[in-house]
Design an enzyme around this catalytic site. Structure first.
Site, PDB file in Angstrom:
ATOM      1  N   SER A 144     -26.527  38.555  -5.069  1.00 38.12           N
ATOM      2  CA  SER A 144     -26.389  37.245  -4.440  1.00 38.12           C
ATOM      3  C   SER A 144     -26.529  36.195  -5.533  1.00 38.12           C
ATOM      4  O   SER A 144     -27.120  36.479  -6.586  1.00 38.12           O
ATOM      5  CB  SER A 144     -27.503  37.045  -3.408  1.00 38.12           C
ATOM      6  OG  SER A 144     -27.606  35.676  -3.046  1.00 38.12           O
ATOM      7  N   TYR A 157     -36.396  37.740  -0.347  1.00 40.11           N
ATOM      8  CA  TYR A 157     -34.970  37.977  -0.640  1.00 40.11           C
ATOM      9  C   TYR A 157     -34.681  37.675  -2.113  1.00 40.11           C
ATOM     10  O   TYR A 157     -34.026  38.463  -2.810  1.00 40.11           O
ATOM     11  CB  TYR A 157     -34.136  37.071   0.277  1.00 40.11           C
ATOM     12  CG  TYR A 157     -32.638  37.270   0.238  1.00 40.11           C
ATOM     13  CD1 TYR A 157     -32.057  38.411   0.778  1.00 40.11           C
ATOM     14  CD2 TYR A 157     -31.794  36.294  -0.301  1.00 40.11           C
ATOM     15  CE1 TYR A 157     -30.669  38.581   0.777  1.00 40.11           C
ATOM     16  CE2 TYR A 157     -30.416  36.452  -0.306  1.00 40.11           C
ATOM     17  CZ  TYR A 157     -29.852  37.596   0.234  1.00 40.11           C
ATOM     18  OH  TYR A 157     -28.488  37.754   0.237  1.00 40.11           O
TER      19      TYR A 157
HETATM   20  C1  BGC Z   1     -27.451  34.474   1.662  1.00 40.22           C
HETATM   21  C2  BGC Z   1     -26.956  33.412   2.604  1.00 40.22           C
HETATM   22  C3  BGC Z   1     -26.841  32.069   1.908  1.00 40.22           C
HETATM   23  C4  BGC Z   1     -26.030  32.216   0.644  1.00 40.22           C
HETATM   24  C5  BGC Z   1     -25.935  30.911  -0.149  1.00 40.22           C
HETATM   25  C6  BGC Z   1     -26.607  34.490   0.423  1.00 40.22           C
HETATM   26  O1  BGC Z   1     -27.124  35.433  -0.462  1.00 40.22           O
HETATM   27  O2  BGC Z   1     -27.410  35.729   2.287  1.00 40.22           O
HETATM   28  O3  BGC Z   1     -27.846  33.315   3.701  1.00 40.22           O
HETATM   29  O4  BGC Z   1     -26.215  31.124   2.752  1.00 40.22           O
HETATM   30  O5  BGC Z   1     -26.621  33.202  -0.179  1.00 40.22           O
HETATM   31  O6  BGC Z   1     -27.178  30.310  -0.310  1.00 40.22           O
END
Ligand code: BGC
Length: 256
Positions: A144, A157
């Site tokens: 991410s 996360y």
């Molecule tokens: C998350 C989303 C978020 C996006 C941008 C992703 O990794 O799962 O919830 O909107 O990142 O911030």
């Protein structure tokens, strides 16, 4: 195009969202795909049907990627049912929203076990089998932008995705000599079920889009294209890197 003819791929969390798009892309380009799911067998069957409709092969398998025996079984099944496993996409992911001081142990464990421990031990089993067979392979982790960028109220996360970044770098080093490449794809805001709450909240959505230079959310198919490149022979000299796909989100800065 049959970039993956004769190849076998495991895609975790491929009953929906980004994982489903990746499984369908790899399958429609010739890979036999292990479609992994946790809670939704029907949705996994839908992924399988889409792959078959595109002329590909797939099986669906239940696994909780946080459990060692489940991830080991994914690899065993790929080898028994398809005769090998060349590509692993660690996609399964969850996020829990809470201020840091209210985050529960259960949520922390769920996020870390799914996003980080799962990728760690599934990759370990995937690699052990390749080493025994003296075969090369490809690992692509769906990380991410938050492997690098802060995300207040999502500390677990961020910790998991930050861990995935260093895991990828370390494994690229250890596994390079065995012909196994390891890379991360770091999506930004993509329209998928993980974002359902946000997508249904116009004010929050507008604020998010205001941070994205390209002015829109990304699609799962766009992420799948990048994953397919990294999983293919064309990416033979690519390892140890994160590929960001975020419409410019990470590079955004505004004075007001
Ligand atoms: C998350 C989303 C978020 C996006 C941008 C992703 O990794 O799962 O919830 O909107 O990142 O911030």
């Amino acid at each position: 195009m049959s970039r993956f003819a004769g190849k076998v791929a495991i895609v975790t969390g491929s009953s929906s969202g980004i994982g489903q798009a990746i499984a369908v892309r790899l399958g429609s380009e010739g890979a036999a795909v292990v479609v992994d799911f946790l809670n939704h067998p029907d949705a996994a069957a839908e992924t399988k049907a889409k792959i078959e409709a595109a002329g590909g092969k797939a099986i669906t398998l239940h696994a909780d990627v946080g459990k060692l025996e489940d991830v080991q079984n994914l690899v065993e099944q790929a080898w028994t049912q398809f005769g090998g496993c060349d590509i692993l996409v660690n996609n399964a992911g969850v996020e829990k929203n809470a201020p840091f001081w209210e985050a529960s142990e259960a949520d922390y464990d769920l996020v870390m076990n799914t996003n980080l421990k799962g990728a760690f031990f599934l990759t370990q089993r995937f690699v052990q089998k390749l080493m025994e067979a003296k075969k090369p392979g490809r690992v692509v982790n769906i990380s991410s932008v938050h492997e690098d960028m802060v995300f207040p109220n999502f500390a677990s996360y961020c910790a998991a995705k930050g861990g995935m970044r260093m895991l990828m770098r370390d494994l690229a080093m250890e596994l390079g000599p065995y012909g196994i490449t390891v890379n991360n794809v770091a999506p930004g805001a993509i329209s998928t079920p993980i974002n359902a709450k946000l997508l249904n909240n116009p004010t929050q959505l507008k604020a998010l889009l205001n941070n994205i230079p390209l002015g829109r959310m990304g699609t799962s198919d766009e992420v799948a294209s990048l994953v397919a490149f990294l999983a293919s022979d064309e990416a033979a000299y690519v390892t140890g890197s994160t590929y960001v796909m975020d419409g410019g989100l990470m590079r955004n800065y505004k004075e007001q």
